[in-house]
Design a protein around this motif. Structure first.
Motif, short mmCIF file in Angstrom:
data_model
loop_
_atom_site.label_atom_id
_atom_site.label_comp_id
_atom_site.label_asym_id
_atom_site.label_seq_id
_atom_site.Cartn_x
_atom_site.Cartn_y
_atom_site.Cartn_z
N LEU A 132 0.83 -1.21 0.00
CA LEU A 132 0.00 0.00 0.00
C LEU A 132 0.86 1.25 0.00
O LEU A 132 0.64 2.18 -0.80
CB LEU A 132 -0.93 0.00 1.21
N LEU A 133 1.86 1.29 0.88
CA LEU A 133 2.72 2.47 0.95
C LEU A 133 3.48 2.69 -0.35
O LEU A 133 3.60 3.83 -0.82
CB LEU A 133 3.70 2.32 2.12
N GLY A 134 3.96 1.62 -0.95
CA GLY A 134 4.66 1.75 -2.23
C GLY A 134 3.75 2.26 -3.33
O GLY A 134 4.15 3.10 -4.14
N GLY A 154 4.23 5.69 -5.19
CA GLY A 154 4.41 5.59 -6.64
C GLY A 154 3.41 6.43 -7.42
O GLY A 154 3.71 6.89 -8.53
N CYS A 155 2.24 6.65 -6.85
CA CYS A 155 1.20 7.47 -7.50
C CYS A 155 1.18 8.89 -6.96
O CYS A 155 0.26 9.66 -7.27
CB CYS A 155 -0.17 6.83 -7.29
N SER A 156 2.17 9.24 -6.14
CA SER A 156 2.25 10.57 -5.50
C SER A 156 0.98 10.88 -4.71
O SER A 156 0.46 11.99 -4.75
CB SER A 156 2.51 11.67 -6.54
N LEU A 157 0.50 9.87 -3.98
CA LEU A 157 -0.69 10.03 -3.15
C LEU A 157 -0.30 9.99 -1.68
O LEU A 157 0.78 9.54 -1.33
CB LEU A 157 -1.69 8.91 -3.44
N THR A 158 -1.19 10.46 -0.83
CA THR A 158 -0.98 10.41 0.62
C THR A 158 -2.09 9.58 1.25
O THR A 158 -3.05 9.18 0.56
CB THR A 158 -1.00 11.82 1.24
N ASP A 177 -5.60 10.51 0.56
CA ASP A 177 -6.22 10.06 -0.68
C ASP A 177 -6.85 8.68 -0.53
O ASP A 177 -7.54 8.21 -1.43
CB ASP A 177 -5.19 10.04 -1.81
N GLY A 178 -6.61 8.05 0.60
CA GLY A 178 -7.22 6.75 0.91
C GLY A 178 -7.92 6.84 2.25
O GLY A 178 -7.43 6.29 3.24
N ARG A 232 -6.86 5.46 6.07
CA ARG A 232 -6.51 6.49 7.07
C ARG A 232 -7.41 6.35 8.30
O ARG A 232 -6.94 6.35 9.43
CB ARG A 232 -6.65 7.88 6.47
N ASP A 233 -8.71 6.20 8.06
CA ASP A 233 -9.65 6.07 9.18
C ASP A 233 -9.44 4.78 9.95
O ASP A 233 -9.57 4.75 11.17
CB ASP A 233 -11.09 6.16 8.68
#
Length: 97
Positions: free
Chosen positions: A7-9, A13-17, A20-21, A25-26
């Motif tokens: 998931l972190l990769g 790789g998509c320049s997301l944080t 964005d998920g 996060r929750d």
């Protein structure tokens, strides 16, 4: 740990944080695993920054240390003897039953 690494990769790789998920996060918000997840992200980013320049397996040791700490959180402890042999102990507690 493996799924978290994927998931972190993917996020990096998509320049997301994590924002964005929101479901992930929750799910991590206030969870006992959240600090380990942050340590994992830091360790993976450090490894990635040296991709192709790794000198030996010792550079992956921080990931192993995180895994040992996660297991310890669950009551599973490694122990080494004077000869370098590794074993483990799981104390008899309410949390480990």
């Amino acid at each position: 740990m493996t799924s978290g690494s994927y998931l972190l990769g993917h996020l990096d790789g998509c320049s997301l944080t994590m924002d964005d998920g929101p479901a992930v996060r929750d799910a991590l918000g206030g969870h006992w695993f959240a600090p380990f997840f942050e340590r994992q992200r830091t360790a993976l980013r450090e490894l990635w920054s040296r991709y192709g320049q790794w000198e030996d397996r010792s550079e992956f040791a921080p990931i192993g240390e995180i895994i040992i700490d996660v297991l310890g959180e669950g009551g599973f402890f490694f122990q080494w003897d004077e000869h370098g042999n590794c074993g483990f102990r799981i104390p008899f507690t309410f949390a480990t039953m």
